[in-house]
Design a protein around this motif. Structure first.
Motif, PDB file in Angstrom:
ATOM      1  N   ARG A  88       0.845  -1.196   0.000  1.00  0.00           N
ATOM      2  CA  ARG A  88       0.000   0.000   0.000  1.00  0.00           C
ATOM      3  C   ARG A  88       0.885   1.252   0.000  1.00  0.00           C
ATOM      4  O   ARG A  88       1.952   1.273   0.626  1.00  0.00           O
ATOM      5  CB  ARG A  88      -0.895   0.051   1.236  1.00  0.00           C
ATOM      6  CG  ARG A  88      -1.886  -1.094   1.360  1.00  0.00           C
ATOM      7  CD  ARG A  88      -2.733  -0.890   2.603  1.00  0.00           C
ATOM      8  NE  ARG A  88      -3.460  -2.089   2.983  1.00  0.00           N
ATOM      9  CZ  ARG A  88      -4.195  -2.197   4.087  1.00  0.00           C
ATOM     10  NH1 ARG A  88      -4.280  -1.166   4.926  1.00  0.00           N
ATOM     11  NH2 ARG A  88      -4.829  -3.317   4.354  1.00  0.00           N
ATOM     12  N   VAL A  90       0.140   5.146   0.988  1.00  0.00           N
ATOM     13  CA  VAL A  90      -0.880   6.022   1.561  1.00  0.00           C
ATOM     14  C   VAL A  90      -0.278   7.395   1.867  1.00  0.00           C
ATOM     15  O   VAL A  90       0.945   7.541   2.060  1.00  0.00           O
ATOM     16  CB  VAL A  90      -1.476   5.420   2.852  1.00  0.00           C
ATOM     17  CG1 VAL A  90      -2.130   4.077   2.558  1.00  0.00           C
ATOM     18  CG2 VAL A  90      -0.402   5.266   3.920  1.00  0.00           C
ATOM     19  N   ARG A  94      -2.964  10.553   7.429  1.00  0.00           N
ATOM     20  CA  ARG A  94      -4.324  10.270   6.945  1.00  0.00           C
ATOM     21  C   ARG A  94      -4.804  11.333   5.952  1.00  0.00           C
ATOM     22  O   ARG A  94      -5.983  11.660   5.870  1.00  0.00           O
ATOM     23  CB  ARG A  94      -5.307  10.170   8.109  1.00  0.00           C
ATOM     24  CG  ARG A  94      -4.995   9.026   9.061  1.00  0.00           C
ATOM     25  CD  ARG A  94      -6.060   8.866  10.115  1.00  0.00           C
ATOM     26  NE  ARG A  94      -5.781   7.737  10.976  1.00  0.00           N
ATOM     27  CZ  ARG A  94      -6.560   7.349  11.989  1.00  0.00           C
ATOM     28  NH1 ARG A  94      -7.675   8.040  12.261  1.00  0.00           N
ATOM     29  NH2 ARG A  94      -6.232   6.309  12.727  1.00  0.00           N
ATOM     30  N   THR A  96      -4.642  12.879   1.792  1.00  0.00           N
ATOM     31  CA  THR A  96      -5.052  12.359   0.486  1.00  0.00           C
ATOM     32  C   THR A  96      -4.103  12.860  -0.597  1.00  0.00           C
ATOM     33  O   THR A  96      -3.380  13.852  -0.397  1.00  0.00           O
ATOM     34  CB  THR A  96      -6.488  12.802   0.139  1.00  0.00           C
ATOM     35  OG1 THR A  96      -6.568  14.229   0.167  1.00  0.00           O
ATOM     36  CG2 THR A  96      -7.507  12.202   1.096  1.00  0.00           C
ATOM     37  N   LEU A 137      -7.645   2.983  -3.203  1.00  0.00           N
ATOM     38  CA  LEU A 137      -8.180   2.527  -1.924  1.00  0.00           C
ATOM     39  C   LEU A 137      -9.623   2.984  -1.716  1.00  0.00           C
ATOM     40  O   LEU A 137     -10.247   2.625  -0.719  1.00  0.00           O
ATOM     41  CB  LEU A 137      -7.320   3.036  -0.769  1.00  0.00           C
ATOM     42  CG  LEU A 137      -5.935   2.379  -0.634  1.00  0.00           C
ATOM     43  CD1 LEU A 137      -5.158   2.995   0.514  1.00  0.00           C
ATOM     44  CD2 LEU A 137      -6.063   0.875  -0.452  1.00  0.00           C
ATOM     45  N   PRO A 154      -6.975   8.694  -0.840  1.00  0.00           N
ATOM     46  CA  PRO A 154      -6.092   8.467   0.321  1.00  0.00           C
ATOM     47  C   PRO A 154      -4.900   7.563   0.033  1.00  0.00           C
ATOM     48  O   PRO A 154      -3.910   7.592   0.776  1.00  0.00           O
ATOM     49  CB  PRO A 154      -7.032   7.822   1.350  1.00  0.00           C
ATOM     50  CG  PRO A 154      -8.105   7.196   0.539  1.00  0.00           C
ATOM     51  CD  PRO A 154      -8.300   8.085  -0.642  1.00  0.00           C
ATOM     52  N   GLY A 155      -4.963   6.769  -1.012  1.00  0.00           N
ATOM     53  CA  GLY A 155      -3.844   5.882  -1.319  1.00  0.00           C
ATOM     54  C   GLY A 155      -4.216   4.852  -2.362  1.00  0.00           C
ATOM     55  O   GLY A 155      -5.332   4.836  -2.898  1.00  0.00           O
ATOM     56  N   THR A 157      -3.369   0.553  -3.741  1.00  0.00           N
ATOM     57  CA  THR A 157      -2.854  -0.783  -3.463  1.00  0.00           C
ATOM     58  C   THR A 157      -2.103  -1.279  -4.687  1.00  0.00           C
ATOM     59  O   THR A 157      -2.655  -1.278  -5.794  1.00  0.00           O
ATOM     60  CB  THR A 157      -3.992  -1.765  -3.136  1.00  0.00           C
ATOM     61  OG1 THR A 157      -4.632  -1.354  -1.921  1.00  0.00           O
ATOM     62  CG2 THR A 157      -3.455  -3.167  -2.947  1.00  0.00           C
TER      63      THR A 157
END
Length: 220
Positions: A88, A90, A94, A96, A137, A154-155, A157
């Motif tokens: 991941r 990210v 937290r 974006t 995500l 936000p991230g 994968t």
């Protein structure tokens, strides 16, 4: 009239007696064997037949071989169980990433938007040979290219499915290198599948698992 009545009565008695003796003779004739000396043979379930005219059972041929199995009768080999490896990337704290900036970064490491609306790294120009992929995500994971400027993500994968077009360890090294480059370019964090920091120890452990998986496929 009396004489005629007695004559009819006598005639009837003679007919009855004649029918009786005729029926008795017919029953005796049917009960007698058709040919002299004929005898009734009961069916037998023994291995040896009582009938002298019966053919002997065939003896097994020691040189006989089992019928050959043609190619169409053989079972197809089972496909190896797939192994999925994920990472991941990210945003820190937290946060974006701007959607358009994220898409540019994915393109910068050689990934192209394709099937299922996500990005893929292909082996050459063959879109059927996917080395690894990148999904958002944000559900459902696809990237809406027409509205990326208005999106905050936000991230992503990064994931690969083995067996693939490349050797497992080689494909893994490519995906890890791409993840580190993206995290550095975007100012994000690279995490493992559980959301923990992707350490050197974790990287080596996953690589060893992939090598063992590849070895298991070759042995099978």
């Amino acid at each position: 009239m009396d004489g005629l009545r007695w004559m009819l009565l006598l005639f009837g008695l003679l007919v009855i007696v004649g029918v009786y003796f005729y029926s008795r003779r017919e029953r005796e004739r049917q009960a007698a064997p058709k040919e002299k000396g004929a005898r009734r043979v009961e069916p037998s379930f023994s291995s040896e037949s009582d009938d002298p005219g019966a053919l002997p059972e065939a003896e097994p041929d020691e040189g006989a071989t089992e019928p050959e199995v043609v190619a169409g009768d053989r079972e197809e080999p089972a496909k190896p169980k797939e192994m999925i490896v994920t990472l991941r990337i990210v945003a820190k704290n937290r946060g974006t990433f701007p959607g358009d900036e994220l898409a540019l970064t994915l393109r910068g490491i050689g990934m192209r938007h394709g099937r299922f609306g996500i990005f893929h790294r292909y082996e050459g120009d063959d879109e059927d040979k996917v080395v690894f992929s990148a999904a958002s995500l944000v559900e459902p994971g696809s990237f809406d290219l027409a509205n990326l400027k208005d999106q905050r993500i936000p991230g992503i994968t990064l994931f690969m499915v083995l067996p693939g077009p490349l050797d497992g360890a080689e494909a893994y090294d490519l995906m890890v290198a791409a993840g580190r480059a993206m995290a550095k370019s975007l100012g994000g964090e690279l995490l493992d599948e559980s959301g923990s920091t992707f350490s050197i120890q974790r990287e080596r452990y996953l690589r060893e698992e992939i090598i063992q998986y590849q070895h298991g496929i070759k042995v099978a």
